[in-house]
Design an enzyme around this catalytic site. Structure first.
Site, PDB file in Angstrom:
ATOM      1  N   CYS A   1       1.846   8.503 -13.293  1.00 23.72           N
ATOM      2  CA  CYS A   1       1.184   7.613 -12.341  1.00 23.72           C
ATOM      3  C   CYS A   1       0.191   6.705 -13.076  1.00 23.72           C
ATOM      4  O   CYS A   1      -0.769   7.177 -13.680  1.00 23.72           O
ATOM      5  CB  CYS A   1       0.459   8.434 -11.267  1.00 23.72           C
ATOM      6  SG  CYS A   1      -0.519   7.419 -10.146  1.00 23.72           S
TER       7      CYS A   1
ATOM      8  N   HIS B   1      -3.447   3.208  -2.386  1.00 24.66           N
ATOM      9  CA  HIS B   1      -4.390   2.175  -2.804  1.00 24.66           C
ATOM     10  C   HIS B   1      -4.562   1.141  -1.701  1.00 24.66           C
ATOM     11  O   HIS B   1      -3.638   0.839  -0.955  1.00 24.66           O
ATOM     12  CB  HIS B   1      -3.964   1.502  -4.114  1.00 24.66           C
ATOM     13  CG  HIS B   1      -2.606   0.895  -4.120  1.00 24.66           C
ATOM     14  ND1 HIS B   1      -1.443   1.655  -4.173  1.00 24.66           N
ATOM     15  CD2 HIS B   1      -2.196  -0.399  -4.092  1.00 24.66           C
ATOM     16  CE1 HIS B   1      -0.387   0.846  -4.185  1.00 24.66           C
ATOM     17  NE2 HIS B   1      -0.828  -0.409  -4.126  1.00 24.66           N
TER      18      HIS B   1
END
Length: 124
Positions: free
Chosen positions: A4, A109
């Protein structure tokens, strides 16, 4: 999450232009901005998507969203009132979830866009 990119940014393995950090969240400038101001706000703890959030994530989600006006003020895109009911400035927040929602990085996000009409071409 080993692969990630946002976890690697949190771990300081990949550099980022960080504009805010505390124990729970990190905010940084998008490397491919879609507006004059384009920031990403992420939780430090990995969560794939908003679709994976439950009530146990309420505090960090609230913190991410509540941070947006502070960042907007710091980056010159806050909503301003002229005292006569007129307003100027402004920003947009966006969370993409899943492939049909436009999510490209699977670490939750929040995008914060600001500047002169940055949302054109960014959805409604």
């Amino acid at each position: 999450m080993d692969n990630c990119i946002f976890c690697k940014i949190v771990a300081k393995q990949i550099p980022a232009n960080v504009v805010y950090e505390d124990d729970d969240v990190l905010a940084f400038k998008d490397i491919n901005p879609a507006a004059p101001v384009h920031l990403l706000v992420i939780p430090k703890q990995h969560v794939d998507s908003l679709s994976d959030c439950g009530m146990e994530h309420a505090a960090v989600l609230g913190k991410m969203l509540a941070l947006a006006p502070k960042l907007a003020e710091e980056h010159g895109v806050a909503v301003k009132s002229d005292g006569n009911g007129g307003r100027s400035g402004g920003f947009k927040t966006l969370i993409n979830s899943g492939p049909d929602g436009g999510q490209e990085v699977y670490h939750l996000h929040l995008h914060m866009y600001g500047g002169k009409r940055p949302w054109r071409g960014l959805g409604t």
